[in-house]
Design a protein around this motif. Structure first.
Motif, PDB file in Angstrom:
ATOM      1  N   ARG A 113      11.487   8.104 -14.367  1.00 41.81           N
ATOM      2  CA  ARG A 113      10.149   7.604 -14.738  1.00 41.81           C
ATOM      3  C   ARG A 113       9.526   6.815 -13.588  1.00 41.81           C
ATOM      4  O   ARG A 113       8.341   6.946 -13.278  1.00 41.81           O
ATOM      5  CB  ARG A 113      10.290   6.731 -15.992  1.00 41.81           C
ATOM      6  CG  ARG A 113       9.088   5.963 -16.484  1.00 41.81           C
ATOM      7  CD  ARG A 113       8.010   6.850 -17.038  1.00 41.81           C
ATOM      8  NE  ARG A 113       7.197   7.452 -15.997  1.00 41.81           N
ATOM      9  CZ  ARG A 113       6.216   8.305 -16.208  1.00 41.81           C
ATOM     10  NH1 ARG A 113       5.912   8.670 -17.432  1.00 41.81           N
ATOM     11  NH2 ARG A 113       5.533   8.828 -15.209  1.00 41.81           N
ATOM     12  N   ASP A 114      10.356   6.000 -12.978  1.00 42.98           N
ATOM     13  CA  ASP A 114       9.869   5.104 -11.940  1.00 42.98           C
ATOM     14  C   ASP A 114       9.435   5.842 -10.678  1.00 42.98           C
ATOM     15  O   ASP A 114       8.720   5.291  -9.856  1.00 42.98           O
ATOM     16  CB  ASP A 114      10.990   4.121 -11.594  1.00 42.98           C
ATOM     17  CG  ASP A 114      10.434   2.785 -11.158  1.00 42.98           C
ATOM     18  OD1 ASP A 114       9.377   2.396 -11.694  1.00 42.98           O
ATOM     19  OD2 ASP A 114      11.042   2.145 -10.279  1.00 42.98           O
ATOM     20  N   TYR A 124       3.932   6.784  -3.998  1.00 43.30           N
ATOM     21  CA  TYR A 124       3.984   7.144  -2.581  1.00 43.30           C
ATOM     22  C   TYR A 124       5.372   7.646  -2.227  1.00 43.30           C
ATOM     23  O   TYR A 124       6.327   7.060  -2.690  1.00 43.30           O
ATOM     24  CB  TYR A 124       3.646   5.890  -1.778  1.00 43.30           C
ATOM     25  CG  TYR A 124       3.577   6.071  -0.293  1.00 43.30           C
ATOM     26  CD1 TYR A 124       2.403   6.477   0.325  1.00 43.30           C
ATOM     27  CD2 TYR A 124       4.690   5.810   0.502  1.00 43.30           C
ATOM     28  CE1 TYR A 124       2.326   6.623   1.698  1.00 43.30           C
ATOM     29  CE2 TYR A 124       4.625   5.957   1.876  1.00 43.30           C
ATOM     30  CZ  TYR A 124       3.452   6.364   2.465  1.00 43.30           C
ATOM     31  OH  TYR A 124       3.381   6.514   3.818  1.00 43.30           O
ATOM     32  N   TYR A 140      -7.689   8.965  -0.953  1.00 43.47           N
ATOM     33  CA  TYR A 140      -6.787   9.418  -2.012  1.00 43.47           C
ATOM     34  C   TYR A 140      -6.084  10.664  -1.526  1.00 43.47           C
ATOM     35  O   TYR A 140      -6.728  11.643  -1.154  1.00 43.47           O
ATOM     36  CB  TYR A 140      -7.573   9.642  -3.305  1.00 43.47           C
ATOM     37  CG  TYR A 140      -8.110   8.331  -3.785  1.00 43.47           C
ATOM     38  CD1 TYR A 140      -7.283   7.450  -4.466  1.00 43.47           C
ATOM     39  CD2 TYR A 140      -9.397   7.915  -3.474  1.00 43.47           C
ATOM     40  CE1 TYR A 140      -7.733   6.203  -4.863  1.00 43.47           C
ATOM     41  CE2 TYR A 140      -9.857   6.661  -3.873  1.00 43.47           C
ATOM     42  CZ  TYR A 140      -9.024   5.812  -4.563  1.00 43.47           C
ATOM     43  OH  TYR A 140      -9.464   4.569  -4.950  1.00 43.47           O
ATOM     44  N   GLY A 142      -1.197   8.678  -2.361  1.00 45.53           N
ATOM     45  CA  GLY A 142      -1.423   7.445  -1.607  1.00 45.53           C
ATOM     46  C   GLY A 142      -1.552   6.223  -2.495  1.00 45.53           C
ATOM     47  O   GLY A 142      -1.447   5.094  -2.036  1.00 45.53           O
ATOM     48  N   ASN A 143      -1.802   6.433  -3.792  1.00 44.84           N
ATOM     49  CA  ASN A 143      -1.985   5.302  -4.696  1.00 44.84           C
ATOM     50  C   ASN A 143      -1.590   5.741  -6.095  1.00 44.84           C
ATOM     51  O   ASN A 143      -2.252   6.585  -6.704  1.00 44.84           O
ATOM     52  CB  ASN A 143      -3.441   4.829  -4.667  1.00 44.84           C
ATOM     53  CG  ASN A 143      -3.636   3.548  -5.445  1.00 44.84           C
ATOM     54  OD1 ASN A 143      -3.058   3.357  -6.513  1.00 44.84           O
ATOM     55  ND2 ASN A 143      -4.429   2.652  -4.910  1.00 44.84           N
ATOM     56  N   ALA A 144      -0.526   5.133  -6.608  1.00 50.09           N
ATOM     57  CA  ALA A 144       0.055   5.580  -7.872  1.00 50.09           C
ATOM     58  C   ALA A 144      -0.792   5.206  -9.078  1.00 50.09           C
ATOM     59  O   ALA A 144      -0.447   5.558 -10.195  1.00 50.09           O
ATOM     60  CB  ALA A 144       1.463   5.008  -8.031  1.00 50.09           C
ATOM     61  N   GLY A 145      -1.900   4.532  -8.867  1.00 44.70           N
ATOM     62  CA  GLY A 145      -2.748   4.155  -9.985  1.00 44.70           C
ATOM     63  C   GLY A 145      -3.771   5.209 -10.367  1.00 44.70           C
ATOM     64  O   GLY A 145      -4.491   5.033 -11.342  1.00 44.70           O
ATOM     65  N   PHE A 146      -3.833   6.298  -9.614  1.00 49.08           N
ATOM     66  CA  PHE A 146      -4.922   7.258  -9.793  1.00 49.08           C
ATOM     67  C   PHE A 146      -4.418   8.693  -9.900  1.00 49.08           C
ATOM     68  O   PHE A 146      -3.370   9.028  -9.379  1.00 49.08           O
ATOM     69  CB  PHE A 146      -5.889   7.164  -8.608  1.00 49.08           C
ATOM     70  CG  PHE A 146      -6.628   5.869  -8.568  1.00 49.08           C
ATOM     71  CD1 PHE A 146      -7.810   5.704  -9.258  1.00 49.08           C
ATOM     72  CD2 PHE A 146      -6.124   4.786  -7.867  1.00 49.08           C
ATOM     73  CE1 PHE A 146      -8.500   4.500  -9.243  1.00 49.08           C
ATOM     74  CE2 PHE A 146      -6.792   3.571  -7.846  1.00 49.08           C
ATOM     75  CZ  PHE A 146      -7.979   3.427  -8.530  1.00 49.08           C
ATOM     76  N   THR A 147      -5.236   9.505 -10.560  1.00 49.04           N
ATOM     77  CA  THR A 147      -4.924  10.926 -10.696  1.00 49.04           C
ATOM     78  C   THR A 147      -6.004  11.780 -10.046  1.00 49.04           C
ATOM     79  O   THR A 147      -7.180  11.433 -10.089  1.00 49.04           O
ATOM     80  CB  THR A 147      -4.774  11.318 -12.175  1.00 49.04           C
ATOM     81  OG1 THR A 147      -4.564  12.733 -12.259  1.00 49.04           O
ATOM     82  CG2 THR A 147      -6.025  10.965 -12.998  1.00 49.04           C
ATOM     83  N   MET A 185      -3.959  13.671 -18.221  1.00 47.76           N
ATOM     84  CA  MET A 185      -3.128  14.186 -17.125  1.00 47.76           C
ATOM     85  C   MET A 185      -2.981  13.134 -16.032  1.00 47.76           C
ATOM     86  O   MET A 185      -3.873  12.342 -15.787  1.00 47.76           O
ATOM     87  CB  MET A 185      -3.795  15.450 -16.559  1.00 47.76           C
ATOM     88  CG  MET A 185      -3.099  16.076 -15.351  1.00 47.76           C
ATOM     89  SD  MET A 185      -1.318  16.342 -15.540  1.00 47.76           S
ATOM     90  CE  MET A 185      -1.272  17.608 -16.820  1.00 47.76           C
ATOM     91  N   ASN A 186      -1.816  13.119 -15.376  1.00 42.73           N
ATOM     92  CA  ASN A 186      -1.682  12.417 -14.104  1.00 42.73           C
ATOM     93  C   ASN A 186      -1.172  13.400 -13.071  1.00 42.73           C
ATOM     94  O   ASN A 186      -0.019  13.811 -13.110  1.00 42.73           O
ATOM     95  CB  ASN A 186      -0.734  11.220 -14.211  1.00 42.73           C
ATOM     96  CG  ASN A 186      -0.618  10.481 -12.878  1.00 42.73           C
ATOM     97  OD1 ASN A 186      -1.422  10.699 -11.975  1.00 42.73           O
ATOM     98  ND2 ASN A 186       0.367   9.615 -12.770  1.00 42.73           N
ATOM     99  N   GLY A 230       4.830  10.642 -11.222  1.00 43.72           N
ATOM    100  CA  GLY A 230       3.570  10.375 -11.912  1.00 43.72           C
ATOM    101  C   GLY A 230       3.562  10.939 -13.322  1.00 43.72           C
ATOM    102  O   GLY A 230       3.025  10.345 -14.241  1.00 43.72           O
ATOM    103  N   ARG A 231       4.151  12.122 -13.475  1.00 43.37           N
ATOM    104  CA  ARG A 231       4.169  12.786 -14.790  1.00 43.37           C
ATOM    105  C   ARG A 231       5.593  13.133 -15.153  1.00 43.37           C
ATOM    106  O   ARG A 231       6.288  13.785 -14.371  1.00 43.37           O
ATOM    107  CB  ARG A 231       3.303  14.053 -14.737  1.00 43.37           C
ATOM    108  CG  ARG A 231       3.301  14.873 -16.024  1.00 43.37           C
ATOM    109  CD  ARG A 231       2.143  15.874 -16.073  1.00 43.37           C
ATOM    110  NE  ARG A 231       2.157  16.786 -14.938  1.00 43.37           N
ATOM    111  CZ  ARG A 231       2.382  18.099 -15.026  1.00 43.37           C
ATOM    112  NH1 ARG A 231       2.607  18.674 -16.205  1.00 43.37           N
ATOM    113  NH2 ARG A 231       2.368  18.851 -13.950  1.00 43.37           N
ATOM    114  N   LEU A 232       6.006  12.673 -16.303  1.00 44.75           N
ATOM    115  CA  LEU A 232       7.358  12.933 -16.788  1.00 44.75           C
ATOM    116  C   LEU A 232       7.287  13.980 -17.892  1.00 44.75           C
ATOM    117  O   LEU A 232       6.532  13.812 -18.855  1.00 44.75           O
ATOM    118  CB  LEU A 232       7.973  11.643 -17.338  1.00 44.75           C
ATOM    119  CG  LEU A 232       9.414  11.797 -17.801  1.00 44.75           C
ATOM    120  CD1 LEU A 232      10.360  11.448 -16.658  1.00 44.75           C
ATOM    121  CD2 LEU A 232       9.707  10.912 -19.001  1.00 44.75           C
TER     122      LEU A 232
END
Lengths: 525, 525
Positions: free
Chosen positions: B438-439, B465, B255, B469-474, B459-460, B442-444
């Motif tokens: 948005r796209d 990327y 990560y 390394g992985n947009a699914g995690f914070t 929070m994110n 991670g945080r808008l």
């Protein structure tokens, strides 16, 4: 012969070809009288453009609309059941009934309907709201998903109808399906139904696209293209790892389901108590579907002794007596033969007869091999070769400590089973061995063969590398499988009316949301 | 001079060195009178062995025991507050107060305590139970976690005390911390407290280990070693991507938190309404901590016109007037200078004075640059260079369509902000621009600078990327950050007494569990 069209940007059109191919009929070893294109990059490029546009459109549409599409599509598949089963049978030699029409097809439409329900309901997105700080987050669509389906489930894992497809769409993403060259006609028929369902439910027509085949380098480009959100692959380890490398280098998530030998351990008490029953259970599981399941029990470890010899004799009989099933294709047949050669070359002894292969269809005799625990520990790498099909390796272990060493030497697998005495005779061995097996498998079973993969929210069809590419995720089981095709989106101090529906104070339906630390279906007052 | 020891396998011992280094005092540009070892592979190897053993031990211990460790450790850090702040100040030049003692240190111990609460409570593991099929799954420890901390948060992101550390331990994993060479003494002092807390709470002493530095290739070996479960890295993009490649090839999760320029868009209505206030808000956020935050607003886009010119003039004044902060080190200083050169070389014009850098400490003048939207679109790649520190680039956009094109050209970022009119004047622009921003983030945020990263469950601190390394995690936010250091473990038909506590019918505490589709804290009757 006319080459079949591809489905790109909402219409069936002639492919821009790098050549074409005809699938084989595995039951006759002869090519079918059908021709499918190998798409060149320009087909992929157009599909990616269309998918990127469809992804933007999908984000604007309510989740219930994609739910309706998935349900309409499922209805159409159910209505075409006999036709689809006959077509898939022709291309794969899997029995039209009960396997295709009565098991795999209903499983497929069940998955589509479960995915629809998950999309409509919304809990999969794990909306998380901090009311004090006004920070809110949810899982959101990741963008176009490229799905590479395998050969062994032409419906339930098909890139255009299977579990990855359903999960990707339910999460709000368009899919570019790379059909499998063993059953392109099945892919095509399914994609026709999908397109009809898209149109009827008002989804972007490019939300589902189909390419049958590409050159290897174009597959690598697909998973690493900037327009791609993520990819999913189920198939052989070399092909999967090449895609993984390309995707990794581009920073693109890829979810892989690769090889697995699914170790089964029979503990002494279970063997003494019900060895003959277990031999039958093992042989049935191993030979079902000609052994062509990701969770086929390919390695069985049992304690040396008279009970083991009786088990082995019985299992050998059952393997010799059982009809020899047809394999999915020429590469399956040659791959199985090569794997058996590797196992034998590493010291395994074949127990079953070597005849029984019908020269008129793709097949290999039912094959059972044995090796000692000592030899397994010496040649563990080669003896973990996956023999995909109707073959298995028995490891006769001297004692529990040797079994522990064997388990410690295993690569990551999808499943691992421990059979134990129905009372408590095996508790000590269980306690000794379970942690080692647990650490190496995605799903741990007791007293049950691994071949059934229930579509349950608690299922894990995944496991430590190299069984899958990421041990945190499952390919089967809704809603968990949707989360692979999502990114985490956080809104900080964003005005209420600008938030996505699931993150507004008013819960738009009955989705579970984590509000200030508690899961709830309520709206925020 | 004596070289400081490393913490391996529960004891402080002399390192097996490949050389040594002394950290600089950024406020004087001179090396501190302390010497730390560059560990060779045998140190890493021993740490991995000890961590693997500690991982097995940790799995047998109840979660509340690691919770107690995290709390005891937090207490010790709080008790040593002034000493730690002074030490970190000496090594980083970050103000001992309020920054270190009153902001970062309390944040650090707050994170440790939140992680302790999450570990004790158990909901993080997302236990999922299907009572009908008796299939149960949960997230479980992944194995030893190697944490590479950055230079800019010597406490809150330190490999031995920060957010990744807290999450990895809370999820049940030992940590091998790779200290940062800019503040090795701080790392050492924290690790001393951690070891004392481990011993007092009965955790394996090898659950926390510390190495200060290694040769590059040994870092790559650490993240890809079979004994490693996962890694976390916060720092520069080239170093992070090299580690990512090594980890990816080995099938090991890593990560990453890499570079981010955190675009801020000021919409016309907001600029007209409160331009002067926004100039102040922007300058304060950008220069805080000498701009050395992952979420520093490095790119600000505003609509051309008189209001923009007033904003720019005011921001330039503020940048020129503000005191020039000290940078963390020599590489930070040279990196910032090089990045500003790159921006200027790509067409940006410097607005602020070029003098103001004190030759006796690491620093660069507060730097504001401007460029037109048109030039940004021509040289977008170079103009997205991260200038880590007290510098920012203003982009003056001709119109909303150009702003949209600029947003569409951006790489992945941690955050993105939209400032809009307090009424509804900017709604049309917001609707046009939000999807593109948005796209890519991670945080808008709305109407707020991105520099504050609250430790909230919602929070994110992550993003597409190459921001992460992985947009699914914070990386920040509990319990979500724990899930990075876990694998999904499923139990199928496993007998009740063999299940881990969280998956038994009886809920061992008040963890939220997903039982037959509903989240609940109850036991199963």
């Amino acid at each position: 012969m006319k080459t079949h069209p591809v489905l790109i940007a909402g219409r069936w059109r002639r492919a821009r070809e790098n050549g074409h191919f005809s699938p084989d009929n595995p039951a006759t070893r002869s090519p079918l009288d059908q021709q499918y294109p190998i798409s060149d990059w320009s087909d992929c490029d157009e599909a990616l453009d269309a998918a990127a546009a469809a992804a933007r459109e999908l984000r604007q549409l309510p989740a219930k609309q994609r739910a309706r599409f998935l349900e309409r599509y499922a209805d159409k598949i159910d209505a075409a059941r006999d036709e689809i089963a006959a077509l898939a049978n022709l291309e794969t030699a899997l029995p039209a009934a009960p396997r295709l029409a009565e098991a795999e097809l209903p499983r497929t439409t069940n998955q589509l309907r479960q995915a629809a329900a998950a999309a409509r309901e919304g809990s999969w997105a794990q909306a998380t709201i901090d009311t004090q700080l006004n920070i809110r987050s949810q899982l959101a669509p990741i963008g176009p998903v490229v799905v590479f389906g395998p050969n062994n489930f032409p419906l339930a894992f098909n890139g255009v109808s299977g579990g990855d497809f359903a999960a990707a769409i339910a999460a709000g993403n368009p899919v570019i399906a790379k059909g499998h060259s063993s059953h392109p006609g099945t892919c095509q028929r399914l994609a026709e139904l999908a397109l009809a369902a898209l149109i009827e439910t008002g989804l972007p027509a490019a939300a589902v696209q189909l390419i049958y085949a590409t050159a290897r380098e174009n597959g690598l480009r697909l998973v690493s293209d900037p327009r791609t959100g993520a990819s999913a692959f189920t198939g052989s380890r070399p092909a999967g790892l090449a895609l993984k490398q390309a995707a990794d280098e581009a920073g693109k998530p890829i979810y892989l389901e690769l090889s697995s030998i699914n170790p089964v351990v029979i503990l002494p008490g279970a063997l003494a108590e019900r060895g003959a029953d277990l031999a039958r259970e093992f042989a049935d599981s191993c030979l079902m579907g000609t052994g062509q399941f990701c969770t086929n029990p390919g390695l069985l470890i049992l304690p040396a002794g008279e009970a083991a010899e009786r088990f082995i004799a019985r299992a050998t009989e059952l393997f010799n007596e059982a009809p020899v099933g047809t394999l999915l294709g020429a590469t399956g047949e040659s791959g199985l033969a090569a794997a058996i050669d590797t196992l034998r070359g590493a010291g395994a002894r074949q127990l079953t007869d070597s005849d029984g292969a019908d020269p008129n269809r793709f097949c290999r005799p039912n094959t059972l091999l044995r090796v000692s625990g000592e030899v397994f520990l010496q040649h563990g790498f080669r003896l973990q070769t996956e023999a995909f099909g109707n073959a298995a390796l028995l490891v006769v272990s001297d004692n529990s400590q040797q079994t522990l060493a064997i388990l410690d030497s295993l690569e990551g697998n999808l499943t691992g089973c421990l059979y134990s005495h129905s009372g408590r005779d095996d508790e000590a061995d269980y306690a000794l061995l379970e942690p080692a097996l647990r650490d190496r498998v995605g799903r741990l079973l007791n007293d049950k063969m691994p071949t059934g993969v229930a579509v349950s929210p608690a299922m894990n069809h995944g496991g430590p590398y190299p069984a899958s590419g990421n041990a945190g995720f499952t390919a089967v089981g809704i809603p968990a499988s949707l989360r692979r095709f999502a990114k985490l989106e956080c809104y900080d101090n964003v005005r209420q009316h600008r938030l996505p529906p699931l993150l507004q104070d008013q819960n738009p339906g009955d989705a579970w949301r984590l509000v200030d630390g508690s899961w709830s279906q309520r709206s925020i007052p």
